[in-house]
Design a protein around this motif. Structure first.
Motif, PDB file in Angstrom:
ATOM      1  N   VAL B  82      10.159   2.811  -2.727  1.00  0.00           N
ATOM      2  CA  VAL B  82       9.167   2.896  -3.466  1.00  0.00           C
ATOM      3  C   VAL B  82       8.188   1.822  -3.596  1.00  0.00           C
ATOM      4  O   VAL B  82       6.896   1.911  -3.993  1.00  0.00           O
ATOM      5  N   LEU B  83       8.721   0.778  -3.114  1.00  0.00           N
ATOM      6  CA  LEU B  83       7.917  -0.505  -3.071  1.00  0.00           C
ATOM      7  C   LEU B  83       7.102  -0.597  -1.765  1.00  0.00           C
ATOM      8  O   LEU B  83       5.984  -1.230  -1.719  1.00  0.00           O
ATOM      9  N   SER B  84       7.523  -0.175  -0.666  1.00  0.00           N
ATOM     10  CA  SER B  84       6.631  -0.129   0.718  1.00  0.00           C
ATOM     11  C   SER B  84       5.877   1.005   0.673  1.00  0.00           C
ATOM     12  O   SER B  84       4.826   0.813   1.607  1.00  0.00           O
ATOM     13  N   TYR B  85       5.708   2.078  -0.012  1.00  0.00           N
ATOM     14  CA  TYR B  85       4.751   3.260   0.358  1.00  0.00           C
ATOM     15  C   TYR B  85       3.498   2.668   0.162  1.00  0.00           C
ATOM     16  O   TYR B  85       2.592   3.159   0.832  1.00  0.00           O
ATOM     17  N   PRO B  86       3.111   1.883  -1.101  1.00  0.00           N
ATOM     18  CA  PRO B  86       1.493   1.577  -1.243  1.00  0.00           C
ATOM     19  C   PRO B  86       1.221   0.868   0.143  1.00  0.00           C
ATOM     20  O   PRO B  86      -0.062   1.270   0.313  1.00  0.00           O
TER      21      PRO B  86
END
Lengths: 161, 322
Positions: B82-86
């Motif tokens: 969830v933190l690396s998707y952006p």
């Protein structure tokens, strides 16, 4: 010498083994959990080693209590002196029952004291000046291990062999 | 309750001591000028020997430090999706734009993700979308084709940003840890609200808004886009009836207060992790808190560089985790 002729002694020895084994296992689990947390803090801040080491050792007492009850039991049944006493299966079972409190409570309280120590190590990591207060939380769990030790100790001593 | 994160959480607790508090940010704002701010940050251990005097390099180094710590904790990186998707979807967007416009730009890619810049460029150049993760393939193809044929950069952004929000939301829904689910829900809802506010200000159509917004539980995309179409008052009224009522108040105050509220909402979501000892929550919260800290420092440095008054900078700084 048949095992059936010495069933009382076998039960008593089993009691000593349960006291040492279960309480020791509880301490090993607890010290292991607290040790992981202590390692995490020391990785970032080695100056907190002494404080977190004390926290890690707190769940180690259950193993000592189990060992104490185990010694008393072995002494009671004469195995430490070299001359095992004759006892009925009923007496052996009573000694086994007397050893159960420290065995069972030692296992459970050891694990939960370890978890509480790990959480308290988090307090020490962030606020080292609150070490005294942080130590009280895992120490509370100790109360129940001491109560179990007391009952096992009194019960083993009270049984006439 | 699992003890598998005991080491990680204790280490994070020790690291939380060095996180910037609100008072540290006040000290940074009180510094006389940009150079003094950089010196203050260096004294606090920010950057390394190679980044001295270079703010952008220092902030990049701090971002790298976060992931170095996370890797040392031996926690599966799938928990941090969830933190690396952006960043991953940013790389996709940058690669599509570079390939379609044939303009070479340096330093536009993130390298600390599963598909770094060069690999992403190769995939887009070869139109080999099958090599991308399943949740990127369709959006990548659609964004590539639309940019190639319409040259509409905003449409390309909308397609990829929505795919990123959908991916974050899906990762959150499938996560075991509550903090990941809450974070994904907050992130997507706040992003939808931001889209609604900006669309209202730029008079976008309802079709545009629905295309850009991602579905989530706490915000109704249909009602939100209709409220945005009706005007700012209707939008505020709609938000007052949701879990994001404070956002409506911030919206009445100023645009920067609203942007500030968006980030503070995420910090409020992760705040309970300060009291958690045995889950992955504090580790995720630490990563978000560090990213928020870097973002806040960047805002302060930009303000100082542009000689903004301290009060204007203070209005824009985010709430800190500790």
């Amino acid at each position: 010498m048949s095992i059936w002729e010495n069933l009382g002694l076998v039960y008593a020895l089993l009691g000593a083994a349960i006291a040492v084994l279960m309480a020791g296992a509880g301490s090993a689990i607890g010290v292991g959990i607290a040790g992981q947390a202590a390692s995490g803090v020391v990785t970032e801040d080695p100056s907190k080693f002494a404080k977190v080491l004390i926290m890690q050792l707190l769940p180690g007492t259950q193993g000592l209590y189990g060992l104490l009850v185990g010694f008393i039991t072995l002494s009671k049944i004469g195995l430490l002196g070299g001359g095992a006493v004759d006892m009925t299966p009923a007496t052996g079972l009573m000694i086994l029952a007397a050893c159960l409190p420290i065995g069972i409570v030692g296992l459970i309280s050891g694990k939960y004291q370890g978890m509480t120590s790990a959480a308290a190590i988090g307090i020490v990591a962030k606020k080292p000046d609150q070490f005294g207060k942080a130590m009280l939380f895992p120490a509370m769990v100790e109360t129940y291990a001491i109560l179990a030790l007391l009952i096992s100790f009194l019960a083993v001593n009270a049984i006439q062999v | 309750m699992s003890e598998q994160y005991t080491y990680a959480v204790a280490r994070i607790r020790a690291l939380e001591v060095s996180l910037f508090s609100n008072s540290t940010i006040d000290q940074l704002i009180a510094c006389q000028g940009y150079d003094q701010c950089l010196q203050f940050l260096e004294e606090k251990g920010w950057g390394d020997a190679e980044t001295a005097g270079n703010a952008e390099a220092m902030l990049t180094r701090e971002e790298e430090k976060i992931w170095e710590v996370v890797k040392e904790l031996s926690i599966g990186m799938e928990h941090f999706a969830v933190l690396s998707y952006p960043k991953l979807f940013h790389n996709l967007k940058a690669a599509i734009k570079e390939v379609c416009t044939e303009e070479k730009n340096r330093h536009i890619f993130y390298e600390d993700v599963s598909i770094p810049g060069s690999a992403m460029l190769e995939i887009i150049k070869d139109k080999d979308f099958g090599k991308l993760p399943a949740n990127m393939q369709h959006a990548a193809e659609e964004a590539y084709e639309s940019l190639l044929h319409t040259r509409d950069g905003q449409l390309c952004d909308v397609i990829i940003d929505k795919a990123a929000l959908d991916a974050i939301y899906a990762a959150g829904k499938s996560a075991d840890a509550r903090i990941i689910r809450d974070y994904a829900e907050s992130t997507v809802a706040v992003a939808d609200i931001k889209i609604a506010v900006r669309s209202q200000k730029t008079a976008k159509s309802i079709e545009f808004m629905k295309r850009a917004m991602a579905e989530c539980d706490s915000v109704n995309v249909d009602l939100l886009s209709k409220a945005a179409l009706a005007g700012m008052d209707a939008l505020r009224e709609y938000l007052l009836g949701t879990a994001y009522a404070e956002g409506a108040e911030a919206l009445s105050e100023s645009p920067s207060a609203f942007e500030r509220w968006c980030d503070n909402r995420i910090i409020q979501t992760i705040s309970p992790q300060k009291y958690n000892a045995f889950t992955i929550g504090p580790v995720i919260a630490y990563v978000i808190a560090r990213q928020n800290e870097i973002k806040t420092v960047r805002i302060v440095l930009s303000g100082k560089l542009n000689d903004l008054p301290d009060d204007s900078i203070r209005e824009r700084v985010r709430e800190m985790y500790v």
